[in-house]
Design a protein around this motif. Structure first.
Motif, PDB file in Angstrom:
ATOM      1  N   PHE A   1      29.493  91.278  53.361  1.00 46.19           N
ATOM      2  CA  PHE A   1      28.165  91.870  53.470  1.00 46.19           C
ATOM      3  C   PHE A   1      27.470  91.891  52.107  1.00 46.19           C
ATOM      4  CE2 PHE A   1      25.377  95.585  53.253  1.00 46.19           C
ATOM      5  CZ  PHE A   1      24.480  95.238  54.241  1.00 46.19           C
ATOM      6  N   ILE A   2      28.192  92.327  51.085  1.00 52.17           N
ATOM      7  CA  ILE A   2      27.602  92.387  49.742  1.00 52.17           C
ATOM      8  C   ILE A   2      27.139  90.993  49.312  1.00 52.17           C
ATOM      9  CG2 ILE A   2      28.060  92.870  47.310  1.00 52.17           C
ATOM     10  CD1 ILE A   2      30.102  94.974  48.267  1.00 52.17           C
ATOM     11  N   GLY A   3      27.979  90.007  49.553  1.00 47.89           N
ATOM     12  CA  GLY A   3      27.637  88.640  49.180  1.00 47.89           C
ATOM     13  C   GLY A   3      26.369  88.176  49.877  1.00 47.89           C
ATOM     14  N   LYS A   4      26.316  88.456  51.151  1.00 47.69           N
ATOM     15  CA  LYS A   4      25.162  88.041  51.960  1.00 47.69           C
ATOM     16  C   LYS A   4      23.892  88.754  51.481  1.00 47.69           C
ATOM     17  CE  LYS A   4      23.450  86.808  56.252  1.00 47.69           C
ATOM     18  NZ  LYS A   4      22.661  85.612  56.128  1.00 47.69           N
ATOM     19  N   LEU A   5      24.043  90.051  51.238  1.00 44.35           N
ATOM     20  CA  LEU A   5      22.918  90.863  50.777  1.00 44.35           C
ATOM     21  C   LEU A   5      22.370  90.285  49.474  1.00 44.35           C
ATOM     22  CD1 LEU A   5      21.525  93.548  51.587  1.00 44.35           C
ATOM     23  CD2 LEU A   5      22.929  94.662  49.850  1.00 44.35           C
ATOM     24  N   TYR A   6      23.277  89.964  48.558  1.00 42.44           N
ATOM     25  CA  TYR A   6      22.865  89.415  47.272  1.00 42.44           C
ATOM     26  C   TYR A   6      22.016  88.170  47.472  1.00 42.44           C
ATOM     27  CZ  TYR A   6      22.867  87.234  42.781  1.00 42.44           C
ATOM     28  OH  TYR A   6      22.439  86.642  41.634  1.00 42.44           O
ATOM     29  N   VAL A   7      22.551  87.246  48.257  1.00 43.82           N
ATOM     30  CA  VAL A   7      21.848  85.979  48.447  1.00 43.82           C
ATOM     31  C   VAL A   7      20.474  86.216  49.055  1.00 43.82           C
ATOM     32  CG1 VAL A   7      21.864  83.785  49.674  1.00 43.82           C
ATOM     33  CG2 VAL A   7      23.952  84.630  48.624  1.00 43.82           C
ATOM     34  N   GLU A   8      20.420  87.082  50.075  1.00 48.31           N
ATOM     35  CA  GLU A   8      19.141  87.315  50.735  1.00 48.31           C
ATOM     36  C   GLU A   8      18.127  87.934  49.775  1.00 48.31           C
ATOM     37  OE1 GLU A   8      18.339  85.918  53.266  1.00 48.31           O
ATOM     38  OE2 GLU A   8      20.243  85.408  54.185  1.00 48.31           O
ATOM     39  N   ILE A   9      18.591  88.878  48.958  1.00 46.74           N
ATOM     40  CA  ILE A   9      17.662  89.535  48.031  1.00 46.74           C
ATOM     41  C   ILE A   9      17.114  88.540  47.012  1.00 46.74           C
ATOM     42  CG2 ILE A   9      17.488  91.203  46.150  1.00 46.74           C
ATOM     43  CD1 ILE A   9      19.344  93.017  47.684  1.00 46.74           C
ATOM     44  N   PHE A  10      18.014  87.776  46.400  1.00 45.66           N
ATOM     45  CA  PHE A  10      17.550  86.963  45.281  1.00 45.66           C
ATOM     46  C   PHE A  10      16.938  85.640  45.707  1.00 45.66           C
ATOM     47  CE2 PHE A  10      20.075  90.095  43.160  1.00 45.66           C
ATOM     48  CZ  PHE A  10      19.326  90.349  42.030  1.00 45.66           C
ATOM     49  N   ARG A  11      17.288  85.177  46.892  1.00 44.09           N
ATOM     50  CA  ARG A  11      16.726  83.897  47.306  1.00 44.09           C
ATOM     51  C   ARG A  11      15.325  84.082  47.872  1.00 44.09           C
ATOM     52  NH1 ARG A  11      19.996  80.585  51.639  1.00 44.09           N
ATOM     53  NH2 ARG A  11      19.285  82.415  52.793  1.00 44.09           N
ATOM     54  N   ASN A  12      15.049  85.260  48.391  1.00 39.76           N
ATOM     55  CA  ASN A  12      13.777  85.452  49.079  1.00 39.76           C
ATOM     56  C   ASN A  12      12.688  86.049  48.201  1.00 39.76           C
ATOM     57  OD1 ASN A  12      14.761  84.338  51.428  1.00 39.76           O
ATOM     58  ND2 ASN A  12      15.654  86.273  52.098  1.00 39.76           N
ATOM     59  N   ILE A  13      13.024  86.291  46.932  1.00 33.33           N
ATOM     60  CA  ILE A  13      12.007  86.821  46.024  1.00 33.33           C
ATOM     61  C   ILE A  13      11.868  85.818  44.880  1.00 33.33           C
ATOM     62  CG2 ILE A  13      11.488  88.689  44.409  1.00 33.33           C
ATOM     63  CD1 ILE A  13      12.994  90.559  46.321  1.00 33.33           C
ATOM     64  N   PRO A  14      10.632  85.459  44.490  1.00 29.53           N
ATOM     65  CA  PRO A  14      10.459  84.397  43.489  1.00 29.53           C
ATOM     66  C   PRO A  14      11.156  84.713  42.165  1.00 29.53           C
ATOM     67  CG  PRO A  14       8.348  85.047  44.450  1.00 29.53           C
ATOM     68  CD  PRO A  14       9.369  86.006  44.960  1.00 29.53           C
ATOM     69  N   GLY A  15      11.661  83.661  41.532  1.00 28.44           N
ATOM     70  CA  GLY A  15      12.332  83.811  40.242  1.00 28.44           C
ATOM     71  C   GLY A  15      11.432  84.472  39.214  1.00 28.44           C
ATOM     72  N   LEU A  16      10.137  84.135  39.278  1.00 21.96           N
ATOM     73  CA  LEU A  16       9.199  84.699  38.302  1.00 21.96           C
ATOM     74  C   LEU A  16       9.177  86.217  38.386  1.00 21.96           C
ATOM     75  CD1 LEU A  16       7.118  84.149  36.138  1.00 21.96           C
ATOM     76  CD2 LEU A  16       5.378  83.924  37.920  1.00 21.96           C
ATOM     77  N   PHE A  17       9.291  86.722  39.633  1.00 26.24           N
ATOM     78  CA  PHE A  17       9.318  88.173  39.813  1.00 26.24           C
ATOM     79  C   PHE A  17      10.479  88.770  39.016  1.00 26.24           C
ATOM     80  CE2 PHE A  17      11.351  91.780  41.763  1.00 26.24           C
ATOM     81  CZ  PHE A  17      10.302  92.683  41.902  1.00 26.24           C
ATOM     82  N   TRP A  18      11.647  88.157  39.094  1.00 23.50           N
ATOM     83  CA  TRP A  18      12.813  88.731  38.421  1.00 23.50           C
ATOM     84  C   TRP A  18      12.670  88.675  36.911  1.00 23.50           C
ATOM     85  CZ3 TRP A  18      15.111  91.885  41.253  1.00 23.50           C
ATOM     86  CH2 TRP A  18      15.256  91.652  42.620  1.00 23.50           C
ATOM     87  N   LEU A  19      12.023  87.608  36.434  1.00 19.88           N
ATOM     88  CA  LEU A  19      11.775  87.527  34.991  1.00 19.88           C
ATOM     89  C   LEU A  19      10.885  88.687  34.558  1.00 19.88           C
ATOM     90  CD1 LEU A  19      11.187  83.695  34.557  1.00 19.88           C
ATOM     91  CD2 LEU A  19      13.155  85.050  33.829  1.00 19.88           C
ATOM     92  N   LEU A  20       9.777  88.868  35.286  1.00 20.80           N
ATOM     93  CA  LEU A  20       8.850  89.943  34.947  1.00 20.80           C
ATOM     94  C   LEU A  20       9.546  91.297  35.070  1.00 20.80           C
ATOM     95  CD1 LEU A  20       5.693  88.589  36.818  1.00 20.80           C
ATOM     96  CD2 LEU A  20       6.181  88.494  34.359  1.00 20.80           C
ATOM     97  N   PHE A  21      10.364  91.407  36.138  1.00 24.75           N
ATOM     98  CA  PHE A  21      11.074  92.660  36.371  1.00 24.75           C
ATOM     99  C   PHE A  21      11.972  93.006  35.180  1.00 24.75           C
ATOM    100  CE2 PHE A  21      14.896  94.867  37.731  1.00 24.75           C
ATOM    101  CZ  PHE A  21      14.365  95.983  38.368  1.00 24.75           C
TER     102      PHE A  21
END
Ligand SMILES: Nc1ncnc2c1ncn2[C@@H]1O[C@H](COP(=O)(O)OP(=O)(O)OP(=O)(O)O)[C@@H](O)[C@H]1O
Ligand SMILES: [Mg+2]
Lengths: 257, 222
Positions: free
Chosen positions: B39-59
């Motif tokens: 579940f944790i693995g799946k959650l991780y992938v869903e969170i980070f794959r579905n939000i743009p990389g640029l968002f994480w940089l800014l975050f």
């Protein structure tokens, strides 16, 4: 050496092993046969706990497999397994396939492992194929490498699941010869095979399984010539291509006469 | 400009290596028989794959220091290399989600019998992955993995948004100081193409190197 006590196993709703009781002594060679889907593979896969059981107990070499304290990996190191489709590691050469477990599980040095692997490849008649990848070997050669890979762990028990049934007829004998040579070494062997000539020669006892039940356990001379059960007789006649009449019917026929 | 190239390469290499490492961990977790791990693995992938990389940089550049307790955030902001660090964290997390997914599909394609063979010789769980399943997975997924790494390399240009002095940022600087935008952009483009092509070439070399292995794996599965 291997003891099944009232073993039951289900795959979901399917009852695949029904009340199995079987005692296999050290050094014995057991051949298992029976119709497809009867539970042969499942039965031998419970011996190294690749398949867990739901009821009963299996004791291997004094260790109960159902006891959670039993170190399954350590026990498996003592039990070799040979598969119908060889399952060699495709990214490793013949030599590397054999060397892996002795180095990682037994802690042999690379040099010792290589010596052992080379000796085993010689023994199965493949000294010249050390550096071949599985893809560069015939089916029969792959199976002999697979046997060598199991032997490299110096197992006390060897399990074979239809080792020759994926092979072309002309390659079968090389593999059977290697297996025959093993029967002379006191390794306990459990072999699923429909090579009845081979079974006749090497087996101490033949176990007939159908629909998850052990129907007969006999000496090969008895089970082939004088099967007790209808189903065994039917199966044997199909495999041996000769008509067989089960014991109980023979008696009836005799009486009628 | 050369400093920009160096920093671009630095970020690309570090994030690639880290995401390969974490990606492997996530892929193995998702292949686990333990449900919470899956579940944790799946959650991780869903969170980070579905939000743009640029968002994480800014975050990680703007928001993350704010939510840290004490003055850790202030210290981070004062740290001159923090943009690079934030770039590496953001891109790694983003890339890891893709890499782990590629790895997982490769892992699923390793025949069950391979694991059974490894188990039956007494190899431990970790050893089964280390010596049997993962090596086959990596050989098999080289092409999509290569594409992903090139993608990740190009994504380093996003880091200019958080003032990381990488190639794109340097190009903009040169343009605004010298007004020779066309030349600067052309050279930067050439650098990008050059590095991407080299990455592609490395993948092809790797595929050549593992040619027999890969042929063997493919044929054995047929
Ligand atoms: N992993 C599994 N999940 C569900 N059912 C299974 C599984 N493996 C086997 N079975 C079922 O259990 C029964 C026994 O299968 P098993 O493979 O042990 O038979 P077998 O005697 O080895 O047959 P064969 O001669 O075809 O190899 C079959 O009905 C099969 O469909
Ligand atoms: Mg079977």
């Amino acid at each position: 050496m291997i003891e099944f006590i009232n073993v039951n196993k289900w795959f979901g709703p399917i009852h695949v092993l029904k009340n199995i009781n079987l005692h296999i002594s050290q050094g014995e060679v057991i051949v298992i046969c029976g119709p497809s889907g009867g539970g042969k593979s499942t039965l031998i896969r419970t011996i190294n706990r690749i398949e867990p059981i739901q009821e009963g107990e299996i004791i291997v070499d004094g260790f109960s497999l159902t006891n959670p304290k039993t170190d399954a990996a350590a026990l498996r190191a003592e039990i070799g397994m040979v598969f119908q489709h060889f399952n060699l590691y495709p990214h490793k050469t013949a030599l590397q396939n054999i060397m892996l477990a002795p180095m990682k599980v037994r802690g042999l040095s690379k040099k010792q492992a290589k010596e052992r692997a080379t000796r085993l490849l010689e023994r199965v008649g493949l000294a010249d194929k050390c550096d071949n990848y599985p893809v560069q070997l015939s089916g029969g050669e792959q199976q002999r490498v697979a046997i060598a890979r199991s032997l490299a762990m110096q197992p006390r028990i060897m399990l074979f699941d239809e080792p020759t049934s994926a092979l072309d007829p002309e390659l079968i004998n090389d593999v059977l010869d290697v297996m025959t040579s093993l029967t002379k070494e006191g390794i306990t062997m459990v072999i699923i095979t429909h090579e009845m000539g081979f079974a006749q020669r090497v087996a101490d006892r033949v176990v007939f399984i159908d629909k998850g039940e052990i129907l007969e356990i006999e000496k090969p001379s008895d089970i082939f010539v004088n099967p007790k059960h209808d189903r065994t007789a039917e199966f044997m006649s199909k495999i041996l291509h000769i008509p067989l009449v089960p014991n109980n019917k023979k008696e009836r026929i005799n009486k009628a006469e | 400009m050369i400093t920009g190239v160096k920093i671009t390469i630095l970020i690309a290499v570090v994030t690639s290596v880290l995401s390969l490492l974490f990606g492997t961990v996530i892929a193995v977790m998702r292949n686990s028989r333990i449900k919470p791990l899956r579940f944790i693995g799946k959650l991780y992938v869903e969170i980070f794959r579905n939000i743009p990389g640029l968002f994480w940089l800014l975050f990680f550049y703007f928001v993350f220091p704010e939510i840290l307790p004490f003055d850790l955030g202030k210290k981070l902001n004062a740290y001159p290399y923090y943009p690079i660090v934030a770039s590496i964290i953001g891109l790694t997390l983003d890339n890891t989600s893709y890499v782990s997914d590629i790895l997982r599909s490769g892992l699923l394609a390793v025949p069950k019998g391979q694991r059974e063979a490894a188990i039956s010789t007494g190899l431990s769980r970790v050893q089964q992955y280390q010596y049997v399943m993962l090596p086959q997975t990596f050989r098999k997924i080289l092409p999509p993995l290569g594409t992903r790494m090139i993608h990740n390399f190009k994504n380093t240009s996003l880091c200019m948004a958080i003032t990381t002095p990488e190639l794109m940022w340097a190009t903009q600087q040169i343009e605004s100081i010298t007004f020779r935008g066309l030349e600067a952009t052309t050279i930067a483009t050439l650098f990008y193409i050059l590095i991407s092509l080299s990455l592609g070439a490395i993948i092809i070399l790797l595929e050549k190197y593992y040619k027999i292995d890969i042929a063997s794996i493919t044929k054995m599965e047929a």
